[in-house]
Scaffold this active site. Structure first.
Site, mmCIF file in Angstrom:
data_model
loop_
_atom_site.group_PDB
_atom_site.id
_atom_site.type_symbol
_atom_site.label_atom_id
_atom_site.label_comp_id
_atom_site.label_asym_id
_atom_site.label_seq_id
_atom_site.Cartn_x
_atom_site.Cartn_y
_atom_site.Cartn_z
ATOM 1 N N PRO A 23 2.346 3.048 -6.526
ATOM 2 C CA PRO A 23 2.405 4.045 -5.450
ATOM 3 C C PRO A 23 3.458 3.684 -4.415
ATOM 4 O O PRO A 23 3.556 2.524 -4.002
ATOM 5 C CB PRO A 23 0.992 4.026 -4.865
ATOM 6 C CG PRO A 23 0.379 2.748 -5.334
ATOM 7 C CD PRO A 23 1.042 2.382 -6.606
ATOM 8 N N CYS A 25 5.036 5.309 -0.776
ATOM 9 C CA CYS A 25 4.957 6.333 0.263
ATOM 10 C C CYS A 25 6.312 7.014 0.437
ATOM 11 O O CYS A 25 7.347 6.351 0.511
ATOM 12 C CB CYS A 25 4.513 5.711 1.583
ATOM 13 S SG CYS A 25 2.800 5.146 1.562
ATOM 14 N N ALA A 57 0.002 6.256 -1.425
ATOM 15 C CA ALA A 57 -1.206 6.113 -0.613
ATOM 16 C C ALA A 57 -1.558 7.464 0.000
ATOM 17 O O ALA A 57 -0.805 8.000 0.803
ATOM 18 C CB ALA A 57 -0.983 5.073 0.480
ATOM 19 N N GLN A 99 -3.616 6.900 -5.417
ATOM 20 C CA GLN A 99 -4.116 5.797 -4.602
ATOM 21 C C GLN A 99 -4.849 6.377 -3.396
ATOM 22 O O GLN A 99 -4.245 7.009 -2.537
ATOM 23 C CB GLN A 99 -2.961 4.895 -4.148
ATOM 24 C CG GLN A 99 -3.431 3.624 -3.457
ATOM 25 C CD GLN A 99 -2.266 2.766 -2.991
ATOM 26 O OE1 GLN A 99 -1.488 3.193 -2.161
ATOM 27 N NE2 GLN A 99 -2.163 1.557 -3.533
ATOM 28 N N TYR A 186 -4.042 -2.377 5.460
ATOM 29 C CA TYR A 186 -4.723 -1.128 5.792
ATOM 30 C C TYR A 186 -6.236 -1.362 5.880
ATOM 31 O O TYR A 186 -6.706 -2.489 5.761
ATOM 32 C CB TYR A 186 -4.322 -0.039 4.804
ATOM 33 C CG TYR A 186 -2.824 0.200 4.820
ATOM 34 C CD1 TYR A 186 -2.164 0.469 6.030
ATOM 35 C CD2 TYR A 186 -2.051 0.088 3.673
ATOM 36 C CE1 TYR A 186 -0.790 0.656 6.077
ATOM 37 C CE2 TYR A 186 -0.668 0.278 3.713
ATOM 38 C CZ TYR A 186 -0.051 0.554 4.917
ATOM 39 O OH TYR A 186 1.313 0.721 4.971
ATOM 40 N N ARG A 234 -6.387 -2.171 -5.522
ATOM 41 C CA ARG A 234 -5.234 -2.983 -5.111
ATOM 42 C C ARG A 234 -5.645 -3.901 -3.970
ATOM 43 O O ARG A 234 -6.149 -3.452 -2.942
ATOM 44 C CB ARG A 234 -4.064 -2.101 -4.687
ATOM 45 C CG ARG A 234 -2.917 -2.898 -4.062
ATOM 46 C CD ARG A 234 -1.627 -2.125 -3.951
ATOM 47 N NE ARG A 234 -0.853 -2.247 -5.184
ATOM 48 C CZ ARG A 234 0.441 -1.941 -5.287
ATOM 49 N NH1 ARG A 234 1.108 -1.486 -4.241
ATOM 50 N NH2 ARG A 234 1.071 -2.071 -6.436
ATOM 51 N N ARG A 328 10.342 -0.245 -6.614
ATOM 52 C CA ARG A 328 11.725 0.064 -6.244
ATOM 53 C C ARG A 328 12.653 0.134 -7.454
ATOM 54 O O ARG A 328 13.657 0.844 -7.419
ATOM 55 C CB ARG A 328 12.220 -0.968 -5.228
ATOM 56 C CG ARG A 328 11.450 -0.880 -3.916
ATOM 57 C CD ARG A 328 11.891 -1.897 -2.891
ATOM 58 N NE ARG A 328 10.906 -1.967 -1.824
ATOM 59 C CZ ARG A 328 11.038 -2.708 -0.730
ATOM 60 N NH1 ARG A 328 12.122 -3.454 -0.574
ATOM 61 N NH2 ARG A 328 10.090 -2.724 0.192
#
Length: 364
Positions: A23, A25, A57, A99, A186, A234, A328
């Site tokens: 995932p 963002c 996310a 996610q 988070y 995760r 990436r």
């Protein structure tokens, strides 16, 4: 056949290979609703050979967003907007994951490319600009962000229910795989770490108490998903800061998560505090995955600067992970899966879309 391009089955779901899209963002939604950017962004990875494409996310409540530009799945309009994205991933041969997330004290912040009058914006978003008061296990701010409000018992109960409701919407949107986000500083990670959880009640103190919310969320997601749907979690295996979580702690929490219904642990690291010290390099998080796998006896996925099929294959052959997440590298090359298959000598017909196969060029 390489291990990387061999199938993996979790519960009733078989992944066509073990090279997956983590995932990422995009900070491109309005009111939490995914749009054409998300559609094209995610579908391209399925064309590029991914076995699983996990959407970014996605907040289970409005205040669970990292920024006002995050996607959500707390209402039916968002659910319905995700459906064509999922369909596009399926049409290209991949499984679709989502996610489920809550940003906690790192919520209500400016997205990375936010500007005003040509100047970059940083920190917490004021209410006048669409921000909100963040929540956390304790009223302890992330450095440079506004102080959050500590959740009370009813707030924690509502949080677990929000993950359950988001699970139902995600399944109704057609997602095949669910991932609970308990990493990167988070909310669920904030409960886990003693650096951010200063509570003295049943959700604080011992590791078992700090893990209670995570375990309850996993149990609620599993109950709503039923027995056939894979549930991933995760974790950040290390806070990379004195007094924080270490891999052995996270391995124990992983065992509890598996007992609650999780099927695979997605092992990342850090993100909780600004003063973290983490040495970053190719495959830098793979040792964390290997340690969690060894101690928890759970299937794991490794992530962290994995940039070639040869590197990914070696991780699997060494027994350090059962699947590979990359992020990436997929952005740099949306056909990473096709390239990796060529590096490992896979027959092009096994992974290349027929529309692209005339472009195949052996690399091994």
């Amino acid at each position: 056949m390489s291990l990387l391009f061999s199938p993996l089955t979790l519960r009733e779901t078989t992944f066509r290979n073990r090279l997956w899209v983590a995932p990422m963002c995009q900070y491109s939604a309005e009111e939490g609703v995914p749009n054409d950017w998300h559609h094209v962004h995610l579908a391209q990875f399925a064309s590029g050979g991914a076995g699983l494409v996990v959407a970014e996310a996605t907040a289970v409540v409005p205040e669970g967003r990292i920024s006002p530009r995050d996607t959500g799945i707390w209402n039916d309009d968002q659910r319905d907007a995700w459906r064509p994205v999922v369909d596009a991933i399926h049409a290209r041969g991949s499984l679709a994951g989502i996610q489920l997330a809550h940003a906690g004290r790192k919520g209500s912040t400016w997205w990375p490319f936010a500007t005003r009058d040509g100047l970059a914006l940083h920190g917490s978003v004021p209410a006048a600009d669409g921000g909100w008061t963040a929540v956390a296990p304790s009223a302890v701010a992330y450095e440079g962000f506004a102080e959050p409000v500590a959740l009370d018992a009813s707030g924690i109960e509502a949080l677990v229910e929000a993950f359950r409701a988001a699970t139902r919407r995600a399944l109704d949107a057609g997602f095949d795989v669910l991932e609970v986000h308990a990493a990167h500083g988070y909310l669920l990670h904030e409960f886990l770490s003693p650096l951010s959880n200063r509570r003295s009640d049943e959700w604080g103190g011992t590791l078992e108490n700090r893990a209670r919310v995570v375990v309850d969320v996993v149990r609620a997601v599993r109950a709503e998903a039923g027995e056939g749907v894979p549930v991933l979690v995760r974790f950040s295996a290390s806070d990379a800061a004195p007094g924080g979580l270490e891999p052995d702690d996270v391995a124990q929490v992983s065992r509890w998560a598996v007992d609650a219904g999780a099927d695979l642990i997605d092992v990342s690291s850090a993100g909780l505090v600004a003063h973290q010290q983490l040495a970053v390099g190719p495959g830098y998080q793979v040792p964390f995955a290997a340690r969690v796998r060894e101690l928890s006896d759970a299937p794991v996925a490794a992530v962290g600067i994995i940039t070639s099929g040869v590197q990914a294959e070696q991780i699997l052959r060494d027994g350090d992970a059962d699947a590979i997440f990359a992020a990436r590298e997929w952005l740099r090359d949306p056909h990473f899966g096709l390239r990796a298959a060529g590096e490992l000598g896979e027959a092009p017909e096994s992974i290349w879309p027929p529309q692209y196969i005339r472009a195949f060029r052996p690399t091994r």
